[in-house]
Design a protein around this motif. Sequence first.
Motif, PDB file in Angstrom:
ATOM      1  N   ALA A   1      29.129   5.747   2.215  1.00  0.00           N
ATOM      2  CA  ALA A   1      30.061   5.513   1.636  1.00  0.00           C
ATOM      3  C   ALA A   1      30.997   3.947   1.372  1.00  0.00           C
ATOM      4  O   ALA A   1      31.883   4.229   0.310  1.00  0.00           O
ATOM      5  CB  ALA A   1      31.237   6.491   2.609  1.00  0.00           C
ATOM      6  N   VAL A   2      30.390   3.507   1.777  1.00  0.00           N
ATOM      7  CA  VAL A   2      31.422   1.855   2.217  1.00  0.00           C
ATOM      8  C   VAL A   2      29.742   0.981   1.420  1.00  0.00           C
ATOM      9  O   VAL A   2      29.709  -0.355   1.264  1.00  0.00           O
ATOM     10  CB  VAL A   2      31.342   1.463   3.349  1.00  0.00           C
ATOM     11  CG1 VAL A   2      32.377  -0.029   3.088  1.00  0.00           C
ATOM     12  CG2 VAL A   2      32.755   2.323   3.542  1.00  0.00           C
TER      13      VAL A   2
ATOM     14  N   ARG B   1      25.419   0.077  -1.537  1.00  0.00           N
ATOM     15  CA  ARG B   1      24.704   1.126  -2.630  1.00  0.00           C
ATOM     16  C   ARG B   1      25.131   2.893  -1.976  1.00  0.00           C
ATOM     17  O   ARG B   1      24.398   4.063  -2.214  1.00  0.00           O
ATOM     18  CB  ARG B   1      23.074   1.377  -2.715  1.00  0.00           C
ATOM     19  CG  ARG B   1      21.879   0.411  -3.204  1.00  0.00           C
ATOM     20  CD  ARG B   1      20.947   0.165  -2.768  1.00  0.00           C
ATOM     21  NE  ARG B   1      19.986  -0.896  -3.397  1.00  0.00           N
ATOM     22  CZ  ARG B   1      18.806  -1.085  -2.601  1.00  0.00           C
ATOM     23  NH1 ARG B   1      18.324  -0.096  -2.883  1.00  0.00           N
ATOM     24  NH2 ARG B   1      18.501  -2.088  -4.080  1.00  0.00           N
ATOM     25  N   LYS B   2      26.396   2.923  -2.355  1.00  0.00           N
ATOM     26  CA  LYS B   2      27.385   3.630  -1.635  1.00  0.00           C
ATOM     27  C   LYS B   2      27.191   4.632  -2.772  1.00  0.00           C
ATOM     28  O   LYS B   2      27.457   4.926  -3.753  1.00  0.00           O
ATOM     29  CB  LYS B   2      28.649   3.701  -1.487  1.00  0.00           C
ATOM     30  CG  LYS B   2      29.491   3.152  -2.983  1.00  0.00           C
ATOM     31  CD  LYS B   2      30.820   2.556  -2.529  1.00  0.00           C
ATOM     32  CE  LYS B   2      31.739   2.258  -3.295  1.00  0.00           C
ATOM     33  NZ  LYS B   2      33.353   1.393  -3.728  1.00  0.00           N
ATOM     34  N   SER B   3      27.725   5.957  -1.699  1.00  0.00           N
ATOM     35  CA  SER B   3      27.508   7.114  -2.536  1.00  0.00           C
ATOM     36  C   SER B   3      29.408   7.100  -3.158  1.00  0.00           C
ATOM     37  O   SER B   3      29.548   8.371  -1.778  1.00  0.00           O
ATOM     38  CB  SER B   3      26.648   8.400  -2.318  1.00  0.00           C
ATOM     39  OG  SER B   3      27.230   9.455  -3.095  1.00  0.00           O
ATOM     40  N   LYS B   4      29.821   7.381  -4.011  1.00  0.00           N
ATOM     41  CA  LYS B   4      31.264   7.912  -4.592  1.00  0.00           C
ATOM     42  C   LYS B   4      31.186   9.559  -4.067  1.00  0.00           C
ATOM     43  O   LYS B   4      32.007   9.628  -3.826  1.00  0.00           O
ATOM     44  CB  LYS B   4      31.006   8.146  -6.401  1.00  0.00           C
ATOM     45  CG  LYS B   4      32.798   8.104  -6.339  1.00  0.00           C
ATOM     46  CD  LYS B   4      33.132   7.015  -5.345  1.00  0.00           C
ATOM     47  CE  LYS B   4      35.033   7.507  -6.428  1.00  0.00           C
ATOM     48  NZ  LYS B   4      36.283   6.542  -5.580  1.00  0.00           N
ATOM     49  N   TYR B   5      30.565  10.242  -4.455  1.00  0.00           N
ATOM     50  CA  TYR B   5      30.278  11.688  -3.693  1.00  0.00           C
ATOM     51  C   TYR B   5      31.151  12.197  -2.437  1.00  0.00           C
ATOM     52  O   TYR B   5      31.918  12.752  -1.928  1.00  0.00           O
ATOM     53  CB  TYR B   5      29.219  12.385  -4.150  1.00  0.00           C
ATOM     54  CG  TYR B   5      29.403  14.107  -3.696  1.00  0.00           C
ATOM     55  CD1 TYR B   5      30.148  14.635  -3.953  1.00  0.00           C
ATOM     56  CD2 TYR B   5      28.696  14.345  -2.863  1.00  0.00           C
ATOM     57  CE1 TYR B   5      29.964  16.362  -3.133  1.00  0.00           C
ATOM     58  CE2 TYR B   5      28.645  15.825  -1.872  1.00  0.00           C
ATOM     59  CZ  TYR B   5      29.394  16.807  -2.836  1.00  0.00           C
ATOM     60  OH  TYR B   5      29.027  17.846  -2.349  1.00  0.00           O
TER      61      TYR B   5
ATOM     62  N   GLU C   1      31.857   9.566  -0.154  1.00  0.00           N
ATOM     63  CA  GLU C   1      33.448   8.903  -0.478  1.00  0.00           C
ATOM     64  C   GLU C   1      33.766  10.075  -0.149  1.00  0.00           C
ATOM     65  O   GLU C   1      35.097   9.865   0.936  1.00  0.00           O
ATOM     66  CB  GLU C   1      33.310   7.455  -0.879  1.00  0.00           C
ATOM     67  CG  GLU C   1      34.766   6.445  -0.674  1.00  0.00           C
ATOM     68  CD  GLU C   1      34.798   5.831  -2.039  1.00  0.00           C
ATOM     69  OE1 GLU C   1      35.790   4.449  -1.368  1.00  0.00           O
ATOM     70  OE2 GLU C   1      33.950   5.469  -2.790  1.00  0.00           O
ATOM     71  N   GLU C   2      33.630  10.453  -1.589  1.00  0.00           N
ATOM     72  CA  GLU C   2      35.375  11.388  -1.060  1.00  0.00           C
ATOM     73  C   GLU C   2      34.566  12.761   0.145  1.00  0.00           C
ATOM     74  O   GLU C   2      36.469  13.081   0.280  1.00  0.00           O
ATOM     75  CB  GLU C   2      35.326  12.481  -2.488  1.00  0.00           C
ATOM     76  CG  GLU C   2      35.391  11.286  -3.349  1.00  0.00           C
ATOM     77  CD  GLU C   2      35.045  11.993  -5.455  1.00  0.00           C
ATOM     78  OE1 GLU C   2      34.630  12.982  -5.509  1.00  0.00           O
ATOM     79  OE2 GLU C   2      35.174  11.186  -5.972  1.00  0.00           O
TER      80      GLU C   2
ATOM     81  N   HIS D   1      36.853  11.366   2.365  1.00  0.00           N
ATOM     82  CA  HIS D   1      38.126  10.876   3.034  1.00  0.00           C
ATOM     83  C   HIS D   1      38.964  12.837   2.992  1.00  0.00           C
ATOM     84  O   HIS D   1      39.947  12.760   2.990  1.00  0.00           O
ATOM     85  CB  HIS D   1      38.806  10.530   1.573  1.00  0.00           C
ATOM     86  CG  HIS D   1      37.852   9.047   1.655  1.00  0.00           C
ATOM     87  ND1 HIS D   1      38.883   7.758   2.645  1.00  0.00           N
ATOM     88  CD2 HIS D   1      37.497   8.089   1.003  1.00  0.00           C
ATOM     89  CE1 HIS D   1      38.500   7.404   2.379  1.00  0.00           C
ATOM     90  NE2 HIS D   1      37.622   6.674   1.695  1.00  0.00           N
TER      91      HIS D   1
END
Length: 123
Positions: free
Chosen positions: A78-79, A82-86, A88-89, A92
């Motif tokens: 998530a950070v 080469r993070k994944s926005k998915y 990361e969500e 959170h």
Amino acid sequence: TIRNNRKPWGRDVRCQPIDLSVGNTNGKSFESKASYSKHGVPSWRLGAAESLSDFTLQIVNEKTGDAINYHVHRHMLAVGPRKSKYMEEVFHSESSTAFQIVLDEKTSSYIPTILDFMYCHDY
């Protein structure tokens, strides 16, 4: 059925160290090892205790119901570079230490390659 994910993929993937030398230090200043172990293997491929993982990503094959656990690191997913926005969500919105995704057989077979890409700077 949950299988141990020590190395069922048959591929020996190794990350190369990133030399952060300053001046004439010839590789002695720093060596980035944040995303791989002392053996050069991406840390998600190690056991949970050895890699100090803080999250389990469980991939379930929709056809067979078989599940594979991947012991990963929130920071890398998530950070990291080469993070994944998915993901990361997901982190959170949920406070759990595990997440289950049901995927078709073809897509689930790509998860190790995707994780290698996310963990290895030189992939």
